[in-house]
Motif scaffolding. Structure first.
Motif, PDB file in Angstrom:
ATOM      1  N   ARG A  53       0.824  -3.111 -22.170  1.00 62.02           N
ATOM      2  CA  ARG A  53       0.599  -4.145 -23.308  1.00 62.02           C
ATOM      3  C   ARG A  53       0.762  -3.852 -24.641  1.00 62.02           C
ATOM      4  NH1 ARG A  53      -5.774  -5.805 -20.968  1.00 62.02           N
ATOM      5  NH2 ARG A  53      -5.202  -5.693 -18.853  1.00 62.02           N
ATOM      6  N   THR A  54       1.145  -2.685 -25.110  1.00 60.52           N
ATOM      7  CA  THR A  54       1.759  -2.270 -26.150  1.00 60.52           C
ATOM      8  C   THR A  54       2.859  -1.686 -26.140  1.00 60.52           C
ATOM      9  OG1 THR A  54       0.897  -0.193 -26.274  1.00 60.52           O
ATOM     10  CG2 THR A  54      -0.860  -2.096 -26.761  1.00 60.52           C
ATOM     11  N   PRO A  55       3.531  -1.650 -27.362  1.00 63.73           N
ATOM     12  CA  PRO A  55       5.069  -0.953 -27.325  1.00 63.73           C
ATOM     13  C   PRO A  55       4.819   0.684 -27.329  1.00 63.73           C
ATOM     14  CG  PRO A  55       4.763  -2.564 -29.341  1.00 63.73           C
ATOM     15  CD  PRO A  55       3.541  -2.555 -28.501  1.00 63.73           C
ATOM     16  N   ALA A  56       3.700   1.053 -27.455  1.00 62.87           N
ATOM     17  CA  ALA A  56       3.405   2.565 -27.475  1.00 62.87           C
ATOM     18  C   ALA A  56       3.174   2.922 -26.092  1.00 62.87           C
ATOM     19  CB  ALA A  56       2.214   2.836 -28.274  1.00 62.87           C
ATOM     20  N   ALA A  57       3.148   1.933 -24.899  1.00 60.63           N
ATOM     21  CA  ALA A  57       2.434   2.090 -23.469  1.00 60.63           C
ATOM     22  C   ALA A  57       3.448   3.181 -22.791  1.00 60.63           C
ATOM     23  CB  ALA A  57       2.364   1.070 -22.703  1.00 60.63           C
ATOM     24  N   LEU A  58       4.643   3.162 -22.874  1.00 57.56           N
ATOM     25  CA  LEU A  58       5.396   4.078 -22.148  1.00 57.56           C
ATOM     26  C   LEU A  58       5.427   5.554 -22.717  1.00 57.56           C
ATOM     27  CD1 LEU A  58       8.414   1.709 -21.182  1.00 57.56           C
ATOM     28  CD2 LEU A  58       6.616   2.599 -19.711  1.00 57.56           C
ATOM     29  N   ASP A  59       5.668   5.492 -24.041  1.00 56.83           N
ATOM     30  CA  ASP A  59       5.297   6.982 -24.827  1.00 56.83           C
ATOM     31  C   ASP A  59       3.965   7.478 -24.409  1.00 56.83           C
ATOM     32  OD1 ASP A  59       8.005   6.837 -25.667  1.00 56.83           O
ATOM     33  OD2 ASP A  59       7.333   6.006 -27.456  1.00 56.83           O
ATOM     34  N   ALA A  60       3.066   6.726 -24.437  1.00 57.20           N
ATOM     35  CA  ALA A  60       1.714   7.284 -24.198  1.00 57.20           C
ATOM     36  C   ALA A  60       1.610   7.780 -22.661  1.00 57.20           C
ATOM     37  CB  ALA A  60       0.586   6.033 -24.200  1.00 57.20           C
ATOM     38  N   ILE A  61       2.178   7.115 -21.669  1.00 55.71           N
ATOM     39  CA  ILE A  61       2.303   7.481 -20.478  1.00 55.71           C
ATOM     40  C   ILE A  61       3.075   9.197 -20.240  1.00 55.71           C
ATOM     41  CG2 ILE A  61       3.267   6.982 -17.890  1.00 55.71           C
ATOM     42  CD1 ILE A  61       2.754   4.496 -18.484  1.00 55.71           C
ATOM     43  N   LYS A  62       4.160   9.033 -20.850  1.00 61.31           N
ATOM     44  CA  LYS A  62       4.697  10.194 -20.970  1.00 61.31           C
ATOM     45  C   LYS A  62       3.867  11.449 -21.620  1.00 61.31           C
ATOM     46  CE  LYS A  62       9.492   8.307 -21.879  1.00 61.31           C
ATOM     47  NZ  LYS A  62      10.579   7.919 -22.664  1.00 61.31           N
ATOM     48  N   ALA A  63       3.250  11.245 -22.594  1.00 61.66           N
ATOM     49  CA  ALA A  63       2.296  12.092 -23.227  1.00 61.66           C
ATOM     50  C   ALA A  63       1.347  12.645 -22.158  1.00 61.66           C
ATOM     51  CB  ALA A  63       1.737  11.784 -24.557  1.00 61.66           C
ATOM     52  N   MET A  64       0.575  11.822 -21.653  1.00 58.79           N
ATOM     53  CA  MET A  64      -0.474  11.865 -20.791  1.00 58.79           C
ATOM     54  C   MET A  64       0.016  12.693 -19.552  1.00 58.79           C
ATOM     55  SD  MET A  64      -2.861   8.495 -21.210  1.00 58.79           S
ATOM     56  CE  MET A  64      -3.728   8.192 -22.700  1.00 58.79           C
ATOM     57  N   ALA A  65       1.027  12.356 -18.990  1.00 57.35           N
ATOM     58  CA  ALA A  65       1.609  13.144 -17.971  1.00 57.35           C
ATOM     59  C   ALA A  65       1.595  14.591 -17.950  1.00 57.35           C
ATOM     60  CB  ALA A  65       2.942  12.443 -17.443  1.00 57.35           C
ATOM     61  N   GLU A  66       1.562  14.925 -19.113  1.00 59.96           N
ATOM     62  CA  GLU A  66       1.649  16.494 -19.386  1.00 59.96           C
ATOM     63  C   GLU A  66       0.359  17.203 -19.585  1.00 59.96           C
ATOM     64  OE1 GLU A  66       4.164  16.807 -22.948  1.00 59.96           O
ATOM     65  OE2 GLU A  66       5.941  16.278 -21.989  1.00 59.96           O
ATOM     66  N   VAL A  67      -0.589  16.363 -19.535  1.00 53.74           N
ATOM     67  CA  VAL A  67      -1.948  16.863 -19.573  1.00 53.74           C
ATOM     68  C   VAL A  67      -2.497  17.470 -18.298  1.00 53.74           C
ATOM     69  CG1 VAL A  67      -4.277  16.257 -20.201  1.00 53.74           C
ATOM     70  CG2 VAL A  67      -2.513  15.161 -21.524  1.00 53.74           C
ATOM     71  N   PRO A  68      -2.832  18.853 -18.139  1.00 53.46           N
ATOM     72  CA  PRO A  68      -3.273  19.321 -16.961  1.00 53.46           C
ATOM     73  C   PRO A  68      -4.540  18.804 -16.415  1.00 53.46           C
ATOM     74  CG  PRO A  68      -2.718  21.038 -18.936  1.00 53.46           C
ATOM     75  CD  PRO A  68      -2.733  19.811 -19.406  1.00 53.46           C
ATOM     76  N   GLY A  69      -4.511  18.553 -15.045  1.00 48.09           N
ATOM     77  CA  GLY A  69      -5.726  18.020 -14.485  1.00 48.09           C
ATOM     78  C   GLY A  69      -5.617  16.465 -14.642  1.00 48.09           C
ATOM     79  N   GLY A  70      -4.764  15.818 -15.338  1.00 48.73           N
ATOM     80  CA  GLY A  70      -4.868  14.368 -15.402  1.00 48.73           C
ATOM     81  C   GLY A  70      -4.071  13.915 -14.372  1.00 48.73           C
ATOM     82  N   ARG A  71      -4.402  12.420 -13.904  1.00 50.09           N
ATOM     83  CA  ARG A  71      -3.462  11.550 -13.180  1.00 50.09           C
ATOM     84  C   ARG A  71      -3.176  10.203 -13.881  1.00 50.09           C
ATOM     85  NH1 ARG A  71      -3.963  13.197  -7.557  1.00 50.09           N
ATOM     86  NH2 ARG A  71      -2.532  11.229  -7.022  1.00 50.09           N
ATOM     87  N   VAL A  72      -2.033  10.102 -14.329  1.00 47.35           N
ATOM     88  CA  VAL A  72      -1.712   8.888 -15.234  1.00 47.35           C
ATOM     89  C   VAL A  72      -1.056   7.854 -14.377  1.00 47.35           C
ATOM     90  CG1 VAL A  72       0.490   9.688 -16.081  1.00 47.35           C
ATOM     91  CG2 VAL A  72      -1.001   8.177 -17.179  1.00 47.35           C
ATOM     92  N   GLY A  73      -1.393   6.799 -14.541  1.00 49.49           N
ATOM     93  CA  GLY A  73      -0.742   5.645 -13.930  1.00 49.49           C
ATOM     94  C   GLY A  73      -0.458   4.570 -14.972  1.00 49.49           C
ATOM     95  N   ALA A  74       0.150   3.595 -14.467  1.00 47.11           N
ATOM     96  CA  ALA A  74       0.710   2.496 -15.533  1.00 47.11           C
ATOM     97  C   ALA A  74      -0.004   1.015 -14.676  1.00 47.11           C
ATOM     98  CB  ALA A  74       2.248   2.375 -15.518  1.00 47.11           C
ATOM     99  N   GLY A  75      -0.594   0.312 -15.877  1.00 52.09           N
ATOM    100  CA  GLY A  75      -1.204  -0.798 -15.381  1.00 52.09           C
ATOM    101  C   GLY A  75      -0.382  -2.095 -15.997  1.00 52.09           C
TER     102      GLY A  75
END
Length: 215
Positions: A53-75
Motif C-alpha cells: 500500500r506504500t511506495p516503500a513496501a517492496l523495499d521493506a520486504i527485501k529488508a525483512m527477508a534478510e532478518v533471521p527467523g522471520g517469514r515475510v509475505g506480501a499483502g
C-alpha cells in the motif's frame, strides 16, 4: 517453480501456525523495516505481512527477508504484476483481500503460496473447489466477526482461516478460540507512532503479549 493449490495451502498452514498473530504492516519508510521485523520476531511473531500500500513496501520486504527467523509475505496482492514484484522482492507467501482466477494462476505460476480472502460461504467454497483449504477471512469484523466465522465452520469444517480486519486485543481471543481459526492478522502490534519513534522495545513488548494470546 510453480506450486499447486494443495502445496500452497500446506505452506500457508505452516506459516499461520508459527504464532497466533500475523502482524499486518503498512511500512512508510523502508529504513524502519529491518529493525521493525527484528523487534516483532524477537517478540515471538515471525510471520510478517507487508501490505503493498506504500511506495516503500517492496523495499521493506527485501529488508525483512534478510532478518533471521522471520517469514515475510506480501499483502494486498491484487494483480499478477503485484505477485511477480512481491516474489522478486523476497516474499515467501502472498495475501489478498479476495481472489480472482488471474491472481490465483499468477501465484501458482510464480510458486508463491496465496492466502486468499473470503467473506462468504460462496467465496470460501469457490476457493475450496480450486484446492485451497487455508483462507483469510476478510474483512473480519465488518463481515460479522467471530460469530459469522464460527457459523461458516459448521458446513465447511475442512477450511481453516486467518481472520483479518478489525481484529484487536479486545476480540482476538474470540477468533483464536474457534476450531476453524489457526491465527489472526492484526496491525496493533506495530503502531505507527512507535515505528516513527523507533520504539523497537515497545513493539517487541506488544509482540510478546500478542504471542501469548492462544496460550
Amino acid at each position: 517453480m510453480p506450486i499447486t493449490a494443495a502445496e500452497a495451502s500446506r505452506r500457508n498452514r505452516e506459516v499461520c501456525a508459527l504464532a497466533p498473530i500475523v502482524p499486518v504492516l503498512v511500512v512508510e519508510d523502508a529504513t524502519t523495516a529491518r529493525p521493525l521485523a527484528e523487534a516483532l520476531v524477537a517478540g515471538g511473531l515471525p510471520a510478517l505481512e507487508v501490505t503493498l500500500r506504500t511506495p516503500a513496501a517492496l523495499d521493506a520486504i527485501k529488508a525483512m527477508a534478510e532478518v533471521p527467523g522471520g517469514r515475510v509475505g506480501a499483502g494486498t496482492l491484487v494483480t499478477p504484476d503485484d505477485v511477480r514484484a512481491a516474489k522478486e522482492a523476497g516474499a515467501t507467501f502472498g495475501v489478498s483481500p479476495g481472489a480472482t482466477d488471474e491472481l490465483i494462476d499468477a501465484c501458482e505460476a510464480e510458486g508463491l503460496p496465496l492466502l486468499a480472502g473470503a467473506a462468504t460461504a460462496s467465496e470460501a467454497m469457490r476457493m475450496l473447489a480450486r484446492g485451497y483449504d487455508m483462507l483469510k477471512f476478510f474483512p473480519a469484523e465488518a463481515s460479522g466477526g467471530a460469530p459469522a466465522l464460527k457459523a461458516l465452520g459448521g458446513p465447511l469444517p475442512q477450511i481453516s482461516f486467518c481472520p483479518t480486519g478489525g481484529v484487536s486485543p479486545s476480540n482476538a481471543r474470540d477468533y483464536l478460540g474457534l476450531s476453524n481459526v489457526i491465527c489472526a492478522g492484526g496491525s496493533w502490534v506495530a503502531p505507527a507512532d512507535k515505528v516513527r519513534a523507533g520504539d523497537w522495545a515497545g513493539i517487541e513488548a506488544l509482540a510478546r503479549e500478542a504471542a501469548k494470546l492462544k496460550e
